[in-house]
Design a protein around this motif. Structure first.
Motif, mmCIF file in Angstrom:
data_model
loop_
_atom_site.group_PDB
_atom_site.id
_atom_site.type_symbol
_atom_site.label_atom_id
_atom_site.label_comp_id
_atom_site.label_asym_id
_atom_site.label_seq_id
_atom_site.Cartn_x
_atom_site.Cartn_y
_atom_site.Cartn_z
ATOM 1 N N VAL A 1 29.344 28.536 -10.532
ATOM 2 C CA VAL A 1 28.135 27.760 -10.763
ATOM 3 C C VAL A 1 27.770 26.923 -9.542
ATOM 4 C CG1 VAL A 1 27.138 25.878 -12.140
ATOM 5 C CG2 VAL A 1 28.405 27.712 -13.266
ATOM 6 N N ALA A 2 28.776 26.370 -8.890
ATOM 7 C CA ALA A 2 28.518 25.517 -7.722
ATOM 8 C C ALA A 2 27.862 26.293 -6.593
ATOM 9 C CB ALA A 2 29.819 24.886 -7.237
ATOM 10 N N ALA A 3 28.080 27.591 -6.544
ATOM 11 C CA ALA A 3 27.458 28.413 -5.511
ATOM 12 C C ALA A 3 26.114 28.974 -5.951
ATOM 13 C CB ALA A 3 28.389 29.569 -5.150
ATOM 14 N N GLN A 4 25.792 28.837 -7.224
ATOM 15 C CA GLN A 4 24.562 29.419 -7.763
ATOM 16 C C GLN A 4 23.391 28.448 -7.740
ATOM 17 O OE1 GLN A 4 25.050 30.850 -11.773
ATOM 18 N NE2 GLN A 4 22.943 31.632 -11.921
ATOM 19 N N TYR A 5 23.704 27.158 -7.915
ATOM 20 C CA TYR A 5 22.641 26.179 -8.117
ATOM 21 C C TYR A 5 22.596 25.135 -7.010
ATOM 22 C CZ TYR A 5 22.346 28.096 -12.845
ATOM 23 O OH TYR A 5 22.189 28.926 -13.922
ATOM 24 N N VAL A 6 21.431 24.531 -6.857
ATOM 25 C CA VAL A 6 21.194 23.513 -5.840
ATOM 26 C C VAL A 6 22.182 22.356 -5.963
ATOM 27 C CG1 VAL A 6 19.553 21.722 -5.129
ATOM 28 C CG2 VAL A 6 18.761 24.063 -5.469
ATOM 29 N N GLY A 7 22.497 21.945 -7.196
ATOM 30 C CA GLY A 7 23.339 20.776 -7.405
ATOM 31 C C GLY A 7 24.804 20.975 -7.105
ATOM 32 N N GLY A 8 25.220 22.211 -6.835
ATOM 33 C CA GLY A 8 26.614 22.468 -6.503
ATOM 34 C C GLY A 8 27.566 21.978 -7.571
ATOM 35 N N PRO A 9 28.616 21.267 -7.194
ATOM 36 C CA PRO A 9 29.618 20.822 -8.172
ATOM 37 C C PRO A 9 29.092 19.808 -9.179
ATOM 38 C CG PRO A 9 30.058 19.868 -6.008
ATOM 39 C CD PRO A 9 28.994 20.906 -5.812
ATOM 40 N N PHE A 10 27.969 19.167 -8.894
ATOM 41 C CA PHE A 10 27.371 18.241 -9.877
ATOM 42 C C PHE A 10 27.017 18.986 -11.168
ATOM 43 C CE2 PHE A 10 27.464 15.202 -6.678
ATOM 44 C CZ PHE A 10 26.798 14.026 -6.988
ATOM 45 N N CYS A 11 26.764 20.282 -11.085
ATOM 46 C CA CYS A 11 26.321 21.047 -12.247
ATOM 47 C C CYS A 11 27.403 21.211 -13.309
ATOM 48 C CB CYS A 11 25.809 22.413 -11.812
ATOM 49 S SG CYS A 11 24.298 22.350 -10.822
ATOM 50 N N GLY B 1 0.781 -1.235 0.000
ATOM 51 C CA GLY B 1 0.000 0.000 0.000
ATOM 52 C C GLY B 1 0.810 1.281 0.000
ATOM 53 N N ARG B 2 2.079 1.204 0.430
ATOM 54 C CA ARG B 2 2.853 2.447 0.582
ATOM 55 C C ARG B 2 4.306 2.236 0.162
ATOM 56 N NH1 ARG B 2 2.043 6.536 5.507
ATOM 57 N NH2 ARG B 2 -0.025 5.771 4.963
ATOM 58 N N ILE B 3 4.823 3.197 -0.615
ATOM 59 C CA ILE B 3 6.217 3.153 -1.037
ATOM 60 C C ILE B 3 6.844 4.516 -0.809
ATOM 61 C CG2 ILE B 3 7.817 2.825 -2.946
ATOM 62 C CD1 ILE B 3 6.089 0.799 -4.103
ATOM 63 N N ILE B 4 8.023 4.509 -0.208
ATOM 64 C CA ILE B 4 8.804 5.726 -0.019
ATOM 65 C C ILE B 4 10.009 5.623 -0.946
ATOM 66 C CG2 ILE B 4 10.062 7.132 1.654
ATOM 67 C CD1 ILE B 4 8.339 5.543 3.799
ATOM 68 N N LEU B 5 10.114 6.550 -1.884
ATOM 69 C CA LEU B 5 11.167 6.523 -2.896
ATOM 70 C C LEU B 5 12.258 7.525 -2.550
ATOM 71 C CD1 LEU B 5 8.982 6.478 -6.149
ATOM 72 C CD2 LEU B 5 10.057 4.525 -5.011
ATOM 73 N N ALA B 6 13.498 7.075 -2.565
ATOM 74 C CA ALA B 6 14.626 7.969 -2.313
ATOM 75 C C ALA B 6 14.943 8.747 -3.577
ATOM 76 C CB ALA B 6 15.839 7.174 -1.854
ATOM 77 N N SER B 7 14.555 10.017 -3.578
ATOM 78 C CA SER B 7 14.944 10.910 -4.657
ATOM 79 C C SER B 7 16.158 11.718 -4.180
ATOM 80 C CB SER B 7 13.778 11.810 -5.062
ATOM 81 O OG SER B 7 14.120 12.607 -6.175
ATOM 82 N N SER B 8 16.421 12.844 -4.812
ATOM 83 C CA SER B 8 17.647 13.573 -4.517
ATOM 84 C C SER B 8 17.504 15.042 -4.870
ATOM 85 C CB SER B 8 18.808 12.971 -5.319
ATOM 86 O OG SER B 8 19.951 13.799 -5.278
ATOM 87 N N ASN B 9 18.303 15.870 -4.215
ATOM 88 C CA ASN B 9 18.384 17.280 -4.584
ATOM 89 C C ASN B 9 18.869 17.450 -6.022
ATOM 90 O OD1 ASN B 9 21.600 18.267 -4.142
ATOM 91 N ND2 ASN B 9 21.010 16.458 -2.993
ATOM 92 N N HIS B 10 19.524 16.433 -6.571
ATOM 93 C CA HIS B 10 20.049 16.539 -7.933
ATOM 94 C C HIS B 10 18.969 16.410 -8.997
ATOM 95 C CE1 HIS B 10 24.053 16.922 -6.415
ATOM 96 N NE2 HIS B 10 23.858 15.862 -5.649
ATOM 97 N N ALA B 11 17.749 16.028 -8.581
ATOM 98 C CA ALA B 11 16.614 16.074 -9.509
ATOM 99 C C ALA B 11 16.267 17.511 -9.867
ATOM 100 C CB ALA B 11 15.399 15.386 -8.899
ATOM 101 N N VAL B 12 16.654 18.442 -9.004
ATOM 102 C CA VAL B 12 16.418 19.871 -9.250
ATOM 103 C C VAL B 12 17.734 20.638 -9.149
ATOM 104 C CG1 VAL B 12 13.993 19.918 -8.569
ATOM 105 C CG2 VAL B 12 15.757 20.158 -6.823
ATOM 106 N N GLY B 13 18.821 19.982 -9.548
ATOM 107 C CA GLY B 13 20.149 20.551 -9.364
ATOM 108 C C GLY B 13 20.367 21.889 -10.034
ATOM 109 N N PHE B 14 19.665 22.159 -11.122
ATOM 110 C CA PHE B 14 19.816 23.438 -11.813
ATOM 111 C C PHE B 14 18.769 24.468 -11.399
ATOM 112 C CE2 PHE B 14 22.880 21.557 -14.831
ATOM 113 C CZ PHE B 14 23.818 22.592 -14.855
ATOM 114 N N ARG B 15 18.112 24.259 -10.260
ATOM 115 C CA ARG B 15 17.328 25.311 -9.650
ATOM 116 C C ARG B 15 18.291 26.264 -8.918
ATOM 117 N NH1 ARG B 15 12.413 26.082 -11.621
ATOM 118 N NH2 ARG B 15 11.425 24.087 -12.091
#
Length: 259
Positions: free
Chosen positions: A241-251, A100-114
Motif C-alpha cells: 500500500v505504501a508504494a501504491q498511494y501518495v500517502g505512503g506509510p500514512f495509509c 489581503g493574502r494568506i498562504i496555507l500550509a497543506s500537505s500531500n496527506h490531504a490526497v494520501g489515498f490518490r
C-alpha cells in the motif's frame, strides 16, 4: 510589506525565514514560545487557537504564511482543535484585519489515498489518509470559503516533505528543498492577484509524481532535485500500500496515534 509567519519556529518556518528576508519586508514570527530573533524579525509568543493573540499578530500585516499547527498524526480532538479550529481563528483574524493574502500550509496527506502516477494535478479532490490529512483538506476548504466570501487571495501549498535532506527513499519523490521552498513561497507572496489556488510544494525531483504546472503558473521555478541524495539512502523502498498511494506509510498507520 509585513508578513506574519505562524509556526515560525518550526522546521519549515526556520528554513523559510532567512530565505524570505529582503529589503522593504518585515517578517513577524509567531509560535507557542517566543521564537529566536533573527535579522529584523518581529517575534511573538502565542497560539493560533487564541483569537486575541491572532488579532494582535495580524495588526498591520499585509500577508500571512500559516504554518502553525500539528504536522503529524494526533488524536481527533487535538487535530481538530489545533489544525482546523486554529486555521479558522487565523482566517477570522486576517479577515478582521483586512489582510489581503494568506498562504496555507497543506500537505500531500490531504490526497494520501490518490494512486501514484506522473504529474498528479495539484487541485486533485481530497482523499485523505489520516486525521491529519482530513485537517489539511478542511484547511483548503476554509481557504476557498474565505476567498469566495471575502475576496482574500488564498494559496494552499500541498507540501511534500521540506527538510534539509530528503527523509528516506520516499522523500526522493516528495522533497521540497529549503532553497526551492524559499522560491515557492516568494512566488506565492508576490504573484499579482492569485485568487484561490492549490499548488504542490515539491522540487523538480527525478522521481516526482506531482504536477508543477500550477506552482509554475505563479512564477515558481525549481532548481533542485532530490536524486543527488539517492546513493545515500539506506532505508528500503516502499512496498504494498505504501508504494501504491501518495500517502505512503500514512495509509496504514493507526488513526489518531502520534507518529
Amino acid at each position: 510589506m509585513r508578513v506574519l509567519i505562524t509556526g515560525g519556529a518550526g522546521i519549515v518556518g526556520t528554513l523559510l525565514r532567512p530565505r524570505l528576508r529582503q529589503a522593504g519586508r518585515t517578517l513577524r514570527v509567531l509560535d507557542l514560545t517566543t521564537p529566536e530573533a533573527g535579522g529584523d524579525d518581529e517575534v511573538l509568543a502565542g497560539s493560533v487557537t487564541d483569537p486575541d493573540a491572532m488579532a494582535a499578530a495580524c495588526e498591520g500585516v499585509d500577508a500571512i504564511i500559516h504554518l502553525g499547527g500539528r504536522s503529524r498524526e494526533a488524536s481527533w480532538e487535538d487535530t481538530v482543535e489545533t489544525n482546523i479550529n486554529g486555521t479558522h481563528t487565523v482566517l477570522e483574524a486576517a479577515r478582521a484585519a483586512r489582510v489581503g493574502r494568506i498562504i496555507l500550509a497543506s500537505s500531500n496527506h490531504a490526497v494520501g489515498f490518490r494512486e501514484l502516477g506522473k504529474d498528479l494535478p495539484a487541485d486533485s479532490t481530497p482523499r485523505p489518509d489520516t486525521y491529519y490529512g482530513v485537517s489539511k483538506a478542511v484547511i483548503e476548504s476554509l481557504g476557498s470559503l474565505y476567498h469566495s466570501r471575502f475576496g482574500m487571495d488564498v494559496v494552499c501549498v500541498r507540501i511534500g516533505s521540506c527538510f534539509e535532506r530528503p527523509p528516506g527513499v520516499r522523500g526522493l519523490a516528495t522533497w521540497l528543498s529549503p532553497d526551492d521552498a524559499g522560491r515557492l513561497f516568494e512566488a506565492c507572496l508576490t504573484y499579482p492577484s492569485p485568487g484561490y489556488r492549490v499548488i504542490w510544494g515539491v522540487s523538480d525531483n527525478t522521481r516526482r509524481v506531482y504536477s508543477l504546472a500550477e506552482a509554475e503558473a505563479l512564477g515558481y521555478r525549481s532548481r533542485d532535485d532530490a536524486e543527488k541524495f539517492a546513493a545515500e539512502m539506506t532505508d528500503p523502498a516502499p512496498t504494498g500500500v505504501a508504494a501504491q498511494y501518495v500517502g505512503g506509510p500514512f495509509c496504514t498507520a493507526p488513526l489518531g496515534v502520534p507518529n
